[in-house]
Design a protein around this motif. Structure first.
Motif, PDB file in Angstrom:
ATOM      1  N   ALA A 184       6.246 -11.971  -1.784  1.00  0.00           N
ATOM      2  CA  ALA A 184       6.536 -12.261  -0.378  1.00  0.00           C
ATOM      3  C   ALA A 184       7.580 -13.365  -0.251  1.00  0.00           C
ATOM      4  CB  ALA A 184       5.251 -12.654   0.349  1.00  0.00           C
ATOM      5  N   LEU A 185       7.503 -14.387  -1.093  1.00  0.00           N
ATOM      6  CA  LEU A 185       8.498 -15.454  -1.044  1.00  0.00           C
ATOM      7  C   LEU A 185       9.875 -14.947  -1.451  1.00  0.00           C
ATOM      8  CD1 LEU A 185       6.411 -18.392  -2.525  1.00  0.00           C
ATOM      9  CD2 LEU A 185       7.219 -18.167  -0.161  1.00  0.00           C
ATOM     10  N   ASN A 186       9.926 -14.111  -2.490  1.00  0.00           N
ATOM     11  CA  ASN A 186      11.203 -13.535  -2.921  1.00  0.00           C
ATOM     12  C   ASN A 186      11.842 -12.717  -1.809  1.00  0.00           C
ATOM     13  OD1 ASN A 186      11.668 -14.505  -5.572  1.00  0.00           O
ATOM     14  ND2 ASN A 186      10.060 -13.154  -6.324  1.00  0.00           N
ATOM     15  N   LYS A 187      11.029 -11.981  -1.078  1.00  0.00           N
ATOM     16  CA  LYS A 187      11.553 -11.188   0.032  1.00  0.00           C
ATOM     17  C   LYS A 187      12.198 -12.070   1.094  1.00  0.00           C
ATOM     18  CE  LYS A 187       9.468  -7.904   2.011  1.00  0.00           C
ATOM     19  NZ  LYS A 187       8.564  -7.004   2.693  1.00  0.00           N
ATOM     20  N   ARG A 188      11.747 -13.311   1.175  1.00  0.00           N
ATOM     21  CA  ARG A 188      12.269 -14.236   2.179  1.00  0.00           C
ATOM     22  C   ARG A 188      13.364 -15.144   1.620  1.00  0.00           C
ATOM     23  NH1 ARG A 188       7.275 -12.739   3.163  1.00  0.00           N
ATOM     24  NH2 ARG A 188       6.529 -12.491   5.291  1.00  0.00           N
ATOM     25  N   GLY A 189      13.844 -14.826   0.406  1.00  0.00           N
ATOM     26  CA  GLY A 189      14.966 -15.561  -0.144  1.00  0.00           C
ATOM     27  C   GLY A 189      14.625 -16.727  -1.061  1.00  0.00           C
ATOM     28  N   ARG A 244      -5.170  -5.106  10.887  1.00  0.00           N
ATOM     29  CA  ARG A 244      -3.777  -5.531  10.694  1.00  0.00           C
ATOM     30  C   ARG A 244      -3.472  -5.795   9.223  1.00  0.00           C
ATOM     31  NH1 ARG A 244      -4.799  -8.193  15.906  1.00  0.00           N
ATOM     32  NH2 ARG A 244      -3.583  -7.049  17.436  1.00  0.00           N
ATOM     33  N   ALA A 245      -4.444  -6.356   8.505  1.00  0.00           N
ATOM     34  CA  ALA A 245      -4.246  -6.605   7.071  1.00  0.00           C
ATOM     35  C   ALA A 245      -4.074  -5.288   6.320  1.00  0.00           C
ATOM     36  CB  ALA A 245      -5.419  -7.398   6.504  1.00  0.00           C
ATOM     37  N   TRP A 246      -4.832  -4.275   6.700  1.00  0.00           N
ATOM     38  CA  TRP A 246      -4.722  -2.951   6.077  1.00  0.00           C
ATOM     39  C   TRP A 246      -3.334  -2.372   6.331  1.00  0.00           C
ATOM     40  CZ3 TRP A 246      -6.204   0.068   2.493  1.00  0.00           C
ATOM     41  CH2 TRP A 246      -6.078   1.447   2.580  1.00  0.00           C
ATOM     42  N   ARG A 247      -2.882  -2.448   7.575  1.00  0.00           N
ATOM     43  CA  ARG A 247      -1.545  -1.942   7.920  1.00  0.00           C
ATOM     44  C   ARG A 247      -0.464  -2.699   7.141  1.00  0.00           C
ATOM     45  NH1 ARG A 247       0.391   2.396   9.062  1.00  0.00           N
ATOM     46  NH2 ARG A 247       2.034   1.748   7.708  1.00  0.00           N
ATOM     47  N   PHE A 248      -0.621  -4.009   7.026  1.00  0.00           N
ATOM     48  CA  PHE A 248       0.335  -4.831   6.285  1.00  0.00           C
ATOM     49  C   PHE A 248       0.359  -4.419   4.812  1.00  0.00           C
ATOM     50  CE2 PHE A 248       1.403  -8.582   3.741  1.00  0.00           C
ATOM     51  CZ  PHE A 248       2.624  -8.919   4.290  1.00  0.00           C
ATOM     52  N   ALA A 249      -0.806  -4.219   4.210  1.00  0.00           N
ATOM     53  CA  ALA A 249      -0.875  -3.814   2.800  1.00  0.00           C
ATOM     54  C   ALA A 249      -0.179  -2.476   2.583  1.00  0.00           C
ATOM     55  CB  ALA A 249      -2.328  -3.740   2.342  1.00  0.00           C
ATOM     56  N   LEU A 250      -0.404  -1.524   3.482  1.00  0.00           N
ATOM     57  CA  LEU A 250       0.256  -0.220   3.353  1.00  0.00           C
ATOM     58  C   LEU A 250       1.771  -0.356   3.474  1.00  0.00           C
ATOM     59  CD1 LEU A 250      -2.131   2.088   5.420  1.00  0.00           C
ATOM     60  CD2 LEU A 250      -1.988   1.834   2.933  1.00  0.00           C
ATOM     61  N   ASP A 251       2.215  -1.194   4.392  1.00  0.00           N
ATOM     62  CA  ASP A 251       3.661  -1.417   4.549  1.00  0.00           C
ATOM     63  C   ASP A 251       4.258  -2.063   3.305  1.00  0.00           C
ATOM     64  OD1 ASP A 251       3.610  -0.307   7.078  1.00  0.00           O
ATOM     65  OD2 ASP A 251       3.581  -2.250   8.122  1.00  0.00           O
ATOM     66  N   GLN A 252       3.533  -3.004   2.703  1.00  0.00           N
ATOM     67  CA  GLN A 252       4.030  -3.652   1.487  1.00  0.00           C
ATOM     68  C   GLN A 252       4.152  -2.645   0.350  1.00  0.00           C
ATOM     69  OE1 GLN A 252       5.141  -6.986   1.378  1.00  0.00           O
ATOM     70  NE2 GLN A 252       4.909  -6.471   3.534  1.00  0.00           N
ATOM     71  N   LEU A 253       3.190  -1.761   0.212  1.00  0.00           N
ATOM     72  CA  LEU A 253       3.266  -0.732  -0.831  1.00  0.00           C
ATOM     73  C   LEU A 253       4.472   0.176  -0.602  1.00  0.00           C
ATOM     74  CD1 LEU A 253      -0.509   0.181  -1.209  1.00  0.00           C
ATOM     75  CD2 LEU A 253       0.918  -1.094  -2.828  1.00  0.00           C
ATOM     76  N   GLU A 254       4.751   0.507   0.651  1.00  0.00           N
ATOM     77  CA  GLU A 254       5.932   1.320   0.967  1.00  0.00           C
ATOM     78  C   GLU A 254       7.213   0.574   0.596  1.00  0.00           C
ATOM     79  OE1 GLU A 254       6.246   4.485   2.032  1.00  0.00           O
ATOM     80  OE2 GLU A 254       4.069   4.669   1.853  1.00  0.00           O
ATOM     81  N   ASP A 255       7.271  -0.714   0.926  1.00  0.00           N
ATOM     82  CA  ASP A 255       8.454  -1.518   0.596  1.00  0.00           C
ATOM     83  C   ASP A 255       8.680  -1.572  -0.912  1.00  0.00           C
ATOM     84  OD1 ASP A 255       8.820  -1.993   3.279  1.00  0.00           O
ATOM     85  OD2 ASP A 255       8.125  -4.079   3.207  1.00  0.00           O
ATOM     86  N   ILE A 256       7.611  -1.738  -1.669  1.00  0.00           N
ATOM     87  CA  ILE A 256       7.715  -1.792  -3.128  1.00  0.00           C
ATOM     88  C   ILE A 256       8.229  -0.461  -3.658  1.00  0.00           C
ATOM     89  CG2 ILE A 256       6.377  -1.970  -5.267  1.00  0.00           C
ATOM     90  CD1 ILE A 256       4.622  -4.051  -3.737  1.00  0.00           C
ATOM     91  N   ALA A 257       7.699   0.630  -3.132  1.00  0.00           N
ATOM     92  CA  ALA A 257       8.147   1.960  -3.553  1.00  0.00           C
ATOM     93  C   ALA A 257       9.609   2.187  -3.162  1.00  0.00           C
ATOM     94  CB  ALA A 257       7.253   3.035  -2.947  1.00  0.00           C
ATOM     95  N   ASP A 258       9.982   1.726  -1.958  1.00  0.00           N
ATOM     96  CA  ASP A 258      11.371   1.877  -1.502  1.00  0.00           C
ATOM     97  C   ASP A 258      12.340   1.069  -2.370  1.00  0.00           C
ATOM     98  OD1 ASP A 258      10.512   3.551   0.505  1.00  0.00           O
ATOM     99  OD2 ASP A 258      10.640   2.027   2.091  1.00  0.00           O
ATOM    100  N   ALA A 259      11.837   0.008  -2.997  1.00  0.00           N
ATOM    101  CA  ALA A 259      12.672  -0.815  -3.873  1.00  0.00           C
ATOM    102  C   ALA A 259      12.854  -0.162  -5.246  1.00  0.00           C
ATOM    103  CB  ALA A 259      12.055  -2.203  -4.028  1.00  0.00           C
ATOM    104  N   GLY A 260      12.245   1.012  -5.442  1.00  0.00           N
ATOM    105  CA  GLY A 260      12.431   1.749  -6.685  1.00  0.00           C
ATOM    106  C   GLY A 260      11.346   1.544  -7.723  1.00  0.00           C
ATOM    107  N   LEU A 261      10.302   0.795  -7.385  1.00  0.00           N
ATOM    108  CA  LEU A 261       9.196   0.608  -8.323  1.00  0.00           C
ATOM    109  C   LEU A 261       8.159   1.696  -8.090  1.00  0.00           C
ATOM    110  CD1 LEU A 261       8.897  -3.241  -7.922  1.00  0.00           C
ATOM    111  CD2 LEU A 261       9.933  -2.005  -9.827  1.00  0.00           C
ATOM    112  N   HIS A 262       7.727   2.318  -9.159  1.00  0.00           N
ATOM    113  CA  HIS A 262       6.774   3.419  -9.023  1.00  0.00           C
ATOM    114  C   HIS A 262       5.359   2.868  -8.857  1.00  0.00           C
ATOM    115  CE1 HIS A 262       4.789   7.227  -9.439  1.00  0.00           C
ATOM    116  NE2 HIS A 262       4.043   6.714 -10.402  1.00  0.00           N
ATOM    117  N   ILE A 263       4.764   3.192  -7.756  1.00  0.00           N
ATOM    118  CA  ILE A 263       3.361   2.866  -7.509  1.00  0.00           C
ATOM    119  C   ILE A 263       2.703   4.158  -7.045  1.00  0.00           C
ATOM    120  CG2 ILE A 263       1.719   1.596  -6.094  1.00  0.00           C
ATOM    121  CD1 ILE A 263       3.697  -0.617  -5.866  1.00  0.00           C
ATOM    122  N   ALA A 264       1.824   4.688  -7.872  1.00  0.00           N
ATOM    123  CA  ALA A 264       1.084   5.884  -7.465  1.00  0.00           C
ATOM    124  C   ALA A 264       0.088   5.458  -6.388  1.00  0.00           C
ATOM    125  CB  ALA A 264       0.360   6.491  -8.659  1.00  0.00           C
ATOM    126  N   ARG A 265       0.118   6.141  -5.279  1.00  0.00           N
ATOM    127  CA  ARG A 265      -0.786   5.788  -4.188  1.00  0.00           C
ATOM    128  C   ARG A 265      -1.091   7.019  -3.365  1.00  0.00           C
ATOM    129  NH1 ARG A 265       4.220   4.936  -3.284  1.00  0.00           N
ATOM    130  NH2 ARG A 265       5.210   5.019  -1.257  1.00  0.00           N
TER     131      ARG A 265
END
Length: 89
Positions: free
Chosen positions: A3-8, A49-70
């Protein structure tokens, strides 16, 4: 760190073992199972909201090219006793 890396921010992860998470369980699978309720209370809103946030984070990680089976599947959690039944209200 993610999360910190995402914010620079630059971060360093330190582990006492030579590789990250060397003392973890070794299981290749994790389960996210929030306790969602139909009740309009602070706990219910927080976990939804925490559940929605976790799902969004997994999508972001996958969009960054890291494979996460979910799998965005659900779990039916039935009341086991009166305490569980009251939590639904």
């Amino acid at each position: 760190a993610y999360a910190l890396n995402k914010r620079g921010w630059r971060t360093t992860i330190i582990d006492r073992q030579p590789s990250i998470a060397a003392e973890a369980s070794g299981n290749s699978v994790g389960v996210l199972m929030p306790r969602l309720t139909a009740a309009e209370n602070l706990d219910g809103r927080f976990y939804a909201r925490a559940w929605r946030f976790a799902l969004d984070q997994l999508e972001d990680i996958a969009d960054a090219g890291l494979h996460i089976a979910r799998d965005r599947c659900g779990v039916l959690q039935l009341s086991a006793d009166g305490d569980d039944e009251r939590l639904k209200m």
